[in-house]
Each structure stands twice: as structure tokens, then as C-alpha cells.
Design an enzyme around this catalytic site. Structure first.
Site, PDB file in Angstrom:
ATOM      1  N   GLU A 116      39.372  34.870  37.108  1.00 35.75           N
ATOM      2  CA  GLU A 116      39.395  34.127  38.372  1.00 35.75           C
ATOM      3  C   GLU A 116      38.168  33.248  38.570  1.00 35.75           C
ATOM      4  O   GLU A 116      38.294  32.096  39.011  1.00 35.75           O
ATOM      5  CB  GLU A 116      39.556  35.084  39.566  1.00 35.75           C
ATOM      6  N   HIS A 129      43.811  46.121  46.494  1.00 33.12           N
ATOM      7  CA  HIS A 129      44.803  45.045  46.470  1.00 33.12           C
ATOM      8  C   HIS A 129      45.300  44.672  47.864  1.00 33.12           C
ATOM      9  O   HIS A 129      46.318  44.000  47.997  1.00 33.12           O
ATOM     10  CB  HIS A 129      46.008  45.450  45.607  1.00 33.12           C
TER      11      HIS A 129
END
Lengths: 368, 325
Positions: B60, B129
Site C-alpha cells: 500500500e 479490518h
């Protein structure tokens, strides 16, 4: 524990005093006398600009951090002197030399350091955040290694647009242990981007020597092999060598769209920043040795004197002019106004700075 | 007007903009060959090819940073984060680089990047998450943050985001991906920074964003049916810029406010909204401003408890009655 292997320095580093082995390299041999003088002039200008900065810093007029490029001039000078219209550069916070090399003026650079509205970023960036996108210079970034992915993106954009260009992302030897740099390496290689990562290895990541910071037995550039990338090591005290070897990486970028890691050995004469008293991690003798024997500006001057491109008088004229230019820039910076209170909230959003009939948002962007 | 899902609305926005502007590129983990981890980008690779729809490695900081760099040169990357929770490994790029470059360059450099993906709890996946970073990111001047609650807003906001010249972070919700709604086929945008009154009422203003809007609308129905209370629901749509006027206008009408968000309460979006109401509409209030947010703990895994941790219809109704008491 096994003794680490000897660092893979370029052969020429061991013989720094003699004539450059790269003077006859085509990229250097093809330079006109004027081009050589211009290159020397630029190196001298970086040197005198930075030295002038020290005085202004000591007068308390430059805030925050000031990372000087003195000793490293041949890296920016050698690499940037080769670039064409679709080649871009980006670097970390030791960014003055690159700015002057791409053609930024001493006035705007100096005024930025003193936080004036006439500075290149209107006093909003400071020493670590020079930008000149019109000259393909994308900063000036304060977080170690953070610019590596951005540079990879610039190379991606160049390739996406079908241009024959490249991006050179500069970083220090400390940056090679940042995750973002490794991610950028991987992407540049995976996607065949026209990218050159330039590791300006001055031996110290702030006050931590390479031996104490980096778990790698050889040179830092060799890490490129882990990413299936070409690499090279360069004596950064010899601007001819920097040019000769960078030219090969540029050719690889332009013609094959392949990345390269270049590790350029160099040395900074002052602390990591001016806030670093520079007394704890290296001795004065080491600095003196580099200054006396490997100074890149001095070595190039000697080279050009040998080539009879320069005369002592011309060199003196060039250095005097650079000093005078830096002095004038210091006065300009001193006399320039500060940004205003209203300037604080400009340049945050494009839409706010360009309000017009097409502006769609009506929400609060700047909170009271 | 077609009835399509929130997911299809997002895809339609990307398809429109890919057709409109050759500099738009879709990039992210599994967006191309895999057709998207949540199938939002399904079919785009086939339609637009690998130059425009690009699979990235799980990296990322690297690929978001790459997108930011490319945007500085005029590319308009639409980066998918599989979860906004993963933005935390790219925080330096998302905040320091994208958010500051225009400012630090004195306005010389623009960063027209869009980062989009789901940012929600409620899916039984545990704390790592389930982050909802809209408040964290919106606290940085230079960044825009939007949270669509309906298919119409999802398409319109994403299109506006792609055309915007600043970084816009679009926070979606996996639980809403299958929700259906009317979405025009023709070109339209939902302007960033403009809230929407999703239900008109007179007795109480509920301010919400994202899925909390849907929860609040359900609660409003119950409040009307069972308690005879007329509730107005203001959907922020944009967190930054924040449409202060629409919030204040509603509060001036109802004189009571309940703020609902799926964030954790501390320094949440509604902390800012509560401050806004007390500073600019204090005299209008007939009761203190109340909040319903997720219970202040890392997101619990156990589904039964997670449903209680987050704002749900029962909690909203109960808190609304307190404001009305």
C-alpha cells in the site's frame, strides 16, 4: 559472527587525487568548454549558497532544520547536468543543491529558508520542501524515503504518457532501510519503469554509521539484485564519474524502460542538520581528510585547470560571483516580507484558490 | 432511472470517468484479473485493458505513493484499498505527501488522486479490518473525505471525486454494496461538501453519515410510528468539506439534535458536529446534543456483540427518546 565483507566501493575512490579516469568517457569528452565551465560554476554556486546559509542560520534567521549539501555537490551536479525535458527529479530534505542545479534562483531559495513570501514555496515549505515543478523538480520531502514511491509514480506517469523520459529519486543511505523505498524498488522493477534510484551515501544516517544501521555485507546498491534491478556504485567526489555512470542508467531508462539503483559515495562536511553538533559519531580528522583530499568542487577545479578549460583567474571570478550572488540573495531574503495571516489558509485546496462559476462544493473547508 | 446496487453505482462512476478522461487509471490489489476483492471493479479490465486497470502487489505505501506521484504529473489515479484499514501502512503517503504537497509547494503542485474502498465495521472480521478513519483523515487540511450512504450518492460523489483537483478519500461500506437504489444513467455529480436531507421532519434532527444514515432512517420510521415523533435525517455525505449550513438549518428548525456515526466516539466526526451546533446554534437548542457511536473499544470479533457495539436501530431510537424527553 562472521566478519562483514569489505564494502564494494568503486575502484576510483581509492585514487581520488589524480586525473579522472572518466574524463574521456564520451558523455564528458563531448562537453564543450563552456558546458564544463557552466557545470563547475553550478557546483561553486551550490557551495557558496550553502556556506552563506550557515551564517544566516547562526544569525537566527533560518528556523527549523537546515540540512547542508556541502561536500555532496558532484552528485546533484553530475546527475542533473545530463537530464532532458522529460526527465524528472525528486529528493529528500537535503534538497538545496538539486534546486540550484535545476535552475532555481538563489533569491527564491534563500527567501524560503527565512520563511518569506518571496520564497519558492511562499514561506510554506522551508528548507526541506523546495519545489519547482516547472523545472521538473518535485521536491524536497521531509520524511526519510517517503519520496521514493512518489518518484516511482512520476516515472509511471512518464511511461503512461508514452514519453521518453525518466525520474531520478534521490535519497540518503539511511533511507534504504525504510519500507517505502523497498516497495518502490519492487514496483519500479515489476512494472519496468524508467526510474533511477540515487542513493547518496554520505556514510551516516544522521549520527548512525552505515555499519550500525544496515544489515548488508556489501554495498547498499547491491540490494537492487533482490528486485532484479541493475545497479552501480559511483565515486561521488568525481563529477565526471557521476556523469559517465548515470548516463548508462539514463540510457537504460530511456531505451529499455528499466530501473537502476545507483549508489554514489559522497561525504557531508557539516552535521546531519545544523541542529547536529556533529561531535559524537565521527572525528574531525575524518572530515578534514575528505575536505583536503576528496572535495568534489576542488577536484573538478583541478581537473579543469589540467584541461586548461579553467584558469586560476577564471575560477576566482566564478567563485567571487557565486559568493556575491549568495550575499545578494541573503539581502533579498532579509528584506522580503513575511506571508500574511491570510496566507496561512491559501494553497490548501485547489478549489478554494480557484473559486469560480464551476466551483461545486459549498461546505466549510477551513474550520474556525 | 435504473435501479442498481451501490456496488454497481460505484462501477458505473468509474466506467463513466474512464471513458471521459484518458488520464483516469484504476489501480489496486486484485482490481483487474480478480475482478475486485468486493467485485466493485468487475469487468473493467475486460472493457478497458491492462493499461487503465492495474493490479498492484500488496504494497500500500508503495502503490498509493506511486499514485500520488503520478497524479502530480496529471494522471488521475483511482486507487482501491481493499479495506481503508490498510491505509494505515500507507499513512505517510496518504497524509504527509498527498495532503501537504499543494500547501508546501505554495500551490505549485496539485494532487488529483482518489483513494476509495470500504471503511466499516459490522462484518465480523475483528479490529484490524474494521477501522473507520474518516475523522482521522478529515482532520488534515488539504484532504477531502466523503462517505456515501446510497447508490445515487455513491456514483455522484465518486465522479465528483475523480474530477476534483485535490486528494479525495471515498469511504464505502461493504454492508451497503448490495443495497439498491435509483441512479440516473445520464451524467451527474453529487458536489463534494453538500449534505442531503434524507428525511424531512420537525421534532428532532439526526445527523449521520455512511451506513449510520440507513440505520437512522429506519429508526426515524419507528420513532414516527411508535412514538409519533417527526424526525429529520441529515446525511453529511461529505465529512470534509463539512456542510455546516444544512446541519444548522435543520437544528434551527427542530431545536434538538442527535448525532449518529459508526466511528468510535473519541474525536469522532460528531465531536466536531456537536461543537459546531453549540457554537453556532446554542440558543436554538431545547435539549443537549446527544451522540450514538460505536462503543469505545477496539472492534470486537464476536458477531452478536459487534452488532451491539455499533449503532443499531434500537440504540438510536432509545437515544432519540432521551433527547426528546
Amino acid at each position: 559472527m562472521a566478519k562483514p565483507a569489505v564494502l564494494t566501493h568503486p575502484e576510483s575512490l581509492k585514487h581520488p587525487a589524480g586525473p579522472s579516469a572518466y574524463a574521456k568517457d564520451p558523455v564528458n569528452a563531448s562537453m564543450t568548454k563552456e558546458a564544463k565551465i557552466a557545470l563547475y560554476t553550478k557546483m561553486a554556486r551550490i557551495r557558496h549558497f550553502e556556506q552563506r546559509c550557515i551564517r544566516i542560520y547562526q544569525q537566527g534567521k533560518i528556523g527549523g532544520f537546515l540540512h547542508l549539501y556541502v561536500g555532496q555537490e558532484a552528485v546533484a551536479a553530475g546527475t542533473i547536468s545530463l537530464l532532458g525535458k522529460d526527465d524528472h527529479i525528486i529528493t529528500g530534505y537535503r534538497d538545496h543543491g538539486h534546486g540550484l542545479m535545476v535552475g532555481m534562483g538563489m533569491n527564491e531559495c534563500m527567501a524560503e529558508l527565512t520563511g518569506k513570501v518571496t520564497g519558492c514555496s511562499q514561506g510554506k515549505g522551508g528548507s526541506m520542501h523546495y519545489f519547482a515543478p516547472d523545472k521538473n523538480y518535485w521536491g524536497g520531502h521531509g520524511i526519510v524515503g517517503g519520496q521514493a514511491p512518489l518518484g516511482t509514480g512520476l516515472a509511471y506517469a512518464v511511461k503512461y504518457k508514452g514519453l521518453k523520459g525518466s525520474c531520478l529519486a534521490y535519497m540518503g543511505d539511511g533511507a534504504v532501510n525504510q519500507g517505502a523505498v523497498h516497495e518502490a524498488y519492487n514496483l519500479a522493477s515489476l512494472w519496468d519503469l524508467p526510474m533511477i534510484f540515487v542513493v547518496e551515501n554520505n556514510g551516516y544516517s544522521m549520527g548512525t554509521s552505515q555499519e550500525r544501521s544496515t544489515a548488508h555485507p556489501g554495498c547498499l546498491a547491491k540490494r537492487a539484485e533482490g528486485y532484479n534491478m541493475a545497479w552501480d556504485v559511483i565515486n561521488g567526489h568525481d563529477v565526471y564519474e557521476v556523469r559517465a555512470k548515470t548516463a548508462l542508467a539514463l540510457k537504460r531508462a530511456h531505451e529499455e524502460s528499466k530501473p537502476t539503483v545507483l549508489e554514489i559515495f559522497t561525504y557531508r562536511y557539516f552535521g546531519h542538520s545544523m541542529a547536529d553538533p556533529d561531535k559524537t559519531y565521527r572525528d574531525k580528522e575524518e572530515i578534514k581528510t575528505y575536505r583536503d583530499k576528496k572535495d568534489p568542487v576542488l577536484l573538478f577545479e583541478q581537473e579543469l585547470l589540467r584541461e586548461k578549460v579553467l584558469t586560476p583567474e577564471l575560477s576566482q571570478t566564478i567563485n567571487d560571483a557565486a559568493m556575491a550572488e549568495a550575499d545578494k540573495a541573503a539581502i533579498f531574503a532579509d528584506e522580503s516580507p513575511d506571508p500574511t495571516l491570510a496566507d496561512i489558509t491559501k494553497h490548501i485546496y485547489w478549489e478554494e484558490d480557484n473559486r469560480g462559476p464551476k466551483t461545486t462544493s459549498r461546505g466549510t473547508i477551513i474550520f474556525e | 432511472m435504473a435501479v442498481i446496487s451501490y456496488r454497481e453505482a460505484l462501477r458505473a462512476a468509474m466506467r463513466d470517468e474512464l471513458n471521459r478522461d484518458e488520464n483516469v487509471v484504476i489501480m489496486g490489489e486484485e482490481v483487474a484479473q480478480f475482478n475486485g476483492a468486493y467485485k466493485v471493479t468487475e469487468g473493467l479490465l475486460k472493457e478497458f485493458g491492462p493499461k487503465r486497470i492495474v493490479d498492484t502487489p500488496i504494497s500500500e505505501a508503495g502503490f498509493i505513493g506511486l499514485g500520488i506521484g503520478a497524479s502530480m504529473l496529471g494522471i488521475r489515479p483511482v486507487m482501491e484499498l481493499m479495506f481503508w484499514s490498510f491505509s494505515y501502512v500507507a499513512f505517510d503517503q496518504i497524509v504527509n505527501n498527498a495532503g501537504n504537497i499543494r500547501y508546501m509547494s505554495g500551490g505549485l503542485i496539485n494532487c488529483p488522486i482518489v483513494i476509495r474502498g470500504p471503511a466499516n465495521g459490522g462484518t465480523n472480521v475483528g479490529a484490524t479490518h474494521s477501522h473507520t478513519p474518516e475523522a482521522i483523515l478529515a482532520s488534515h487540511p488539504g484532504i477531502k473525505v466523503v462517505c456515501p450512504a446510497t447508490p445515487y450518492d455513491a456514483k455522484g460523489l465518486l465522479k465528483a471525486a475523480i474530477r476534483d483537483n485535490d486528494p479525495v478519500y471515498v469511504m464505502e461500506n461493504t454492508i451497503l454494496y448490495n443495497d439498491k437504489g435509483e441512479v440516473p444513467d445520464e451524467d451527474y455529480i453529487v458536489p463534494i461538501g453538500v449534505a442531503d436531507v434524507k428525511r424531512v421532519g420537525t421534532d428532532l434532527t439526526i445527523v449521520a453519515h455512511g451506513r449510520a444514515v440507513i440505520t437512522s432512517l429506519k429508526a426515524a420510521e419507528i420513532l414516527e410510528k411508535d412514538h409519533g415523533v417527526s424526525v429529520e435525517v441529515v446525511d453529511l455525505r461529505s465529512i470534509r468539506p463539512l456542510d455546516e449550513e444544512t446541519i444548522l438549518k435543520s437544528v434551527r428548525k427542530t431545536h434538538r439534535a442527535l448525532l449518529v456515526e459508526e466511528n468510535k466516539p473519541f474525536c469522532g466526526v460528531d465531536a466536531q458536529v456537536a461543537y459546531l451546533i453549540q457554537s453556532k446554534a446554542f440558543d436554538e437548542l431545547d435539549a443537549p446534543v446527544h451522540r450514538v457511536s460505536s462503543i469505545d473499544a477496539p472492534q470486537i470479533y464476536c458477531k452478536r456483540m459487534e452488532d451491539l457495539q455499533m449503532p443499531n436501530v434500537e440504540r438510536v431510537v432509545a437515544e432519540a427518546l432521551k433527547v426528546l424527553a
